[in-house]
Design an enzyme around this catalytic site. Structure first.
Site, short mmCIF file in Angstrom:
data_model
loop_
_atom_site.label_atom_id
_atom_site.label_comp_id
_atom_site.label_asym_id
_atom_site.label_seq_id
_atom_site.Cartn_x
_atom_site.Cartn_y
_atom_site.Cartn_z
N HIS A 9 1.08 0.45 -7.83
CA HIS A 9 -0.03 -0.05 -8.04
C HIS A 9 -0.80 -0.45 -9.19
O HIS A 9 -0.39 0.65 -10.13
CB HIS A 9 -0.99 0.32 -6.93
CG HIS A 9 -1.73 1.79 -7.36
ND1 HIS A 9 -2.49 2.01 -8.32
CD2 HIS A 9 -1.27 2.97 -6.69
CE1 HIS A 9 -2.64 3.28 -8.48
NE2 HIS A 9 -2.00 3.98 -7.51
N GLU A 82 -0.06 6.97 -0.44
CA GLU A 82 0.13 7.94 -1.16
C GLU A 82 0.28 9.15 -0.47
O GLU A 82 -0.28 9.47 0.72
CB GLU A 82 -0.84 8.02 -2.38
CG GLU A 82 -0.75 9.07 -3.38
CD GLU A 82 0.52 9.04 -4.08
OE1 GLU A 82 1.62 9.25 -3.59
OE2 GLU A 82 0.69 8.60 -5.29
#
Length: 209
Positions: A9, A82
């Site tokens: 990202h 994550e």
């Protein structure tokens, strides 16, 4: 030949301040939003057939920039989140070193941290399973772009390729909005075609947390 693009990202304020994000849902900042646009203009040339993303906003909004260019629908998979960093989340790395010195020392040496932090083995397994699932959903010979996170990307790729932790530690952390290109065929299986590719940036690489 099938292709997976595993894409980190864009930048967030927590990246910029070296603060541990983990599974905290931190949004992109202005820099990160522009990075997503710049990266999408490169990725669209690879003619993606499918986009899959972590459901956390910093990954989902990164994927949205490519979806806007390609017209593709984003598929969300929580397994691309994550690594969960437990009590570390929200702390700067300096604060982690001060409050959890033993855990921090193990982290810097690529070892399992302990405590509430998700194990590298569990992280690699769940992300690798999600990568396999994404590849299986793609058309034969297709290209799938996966928007995910730094630690998740590296550990998931390592598990997919069967690399030991010592080998995986030789890879630099992915820069924000950079990606890994993986290809697959019957004879060779999964191979790394490119690593840490993305739009130009002169910013230092934030830790993949």
């Amino acid at each position: 030949m099938s292709r997976l693009i595993v894409w980190r990202h864009g930048n967030t304020d927590w990246n910029a301040s070296h603060r541990v994000q983990g599974q905290t849902d931190v949004p992109l900042n202005a820099v990160g939003r522009q990075q997503a646009v710049d990266a999408s203009e490169l990725l669209i040339k690879m003619r993606p057939d499918m986009i899959v993303s972590s459901d956390l906003h910093r990954a989902a909004d990164t994927a949205a920039a490519l979806a806007a260019l390609s017209g593709l629908t984003i598929n969300y998979d929580k397994r691309f989140r994550e690594r969960y960093f437990g009590n570390w989340q929200g702390l700067t790395m300096a604060e982690v070193a001060e409050l959890y010195p033993d855990q921090y020392e193990r982290w810097t040496h690529g070892q399992e941290v302990g405590g509430e932090v998700e194990t590298l083995a569990d992280l690699g397994r769940r992300v690798s399973e999600a990568l396999h699932a994404a590849a299986e959903l793609s058309p034969p010979g297709g290209t799938v772009v996966v928007a995910t996170h730094g630690a998740a990307a590296r550990q998931g790729i390592g598990h997919l390729l069967g690399w030991p932790l010592e080998q995986l530690r030789t890879l630099r952390a992915l820069q924000n909005c950079h990606w890994v290109e993986l290809t697959h065929d019957r004879e060779r299986g999964w191979q790394v075609a490119a690593y840490n590719v993305g739009p130009f940036t002169d910013r230092p690489v934030p830790p993949p947390v």
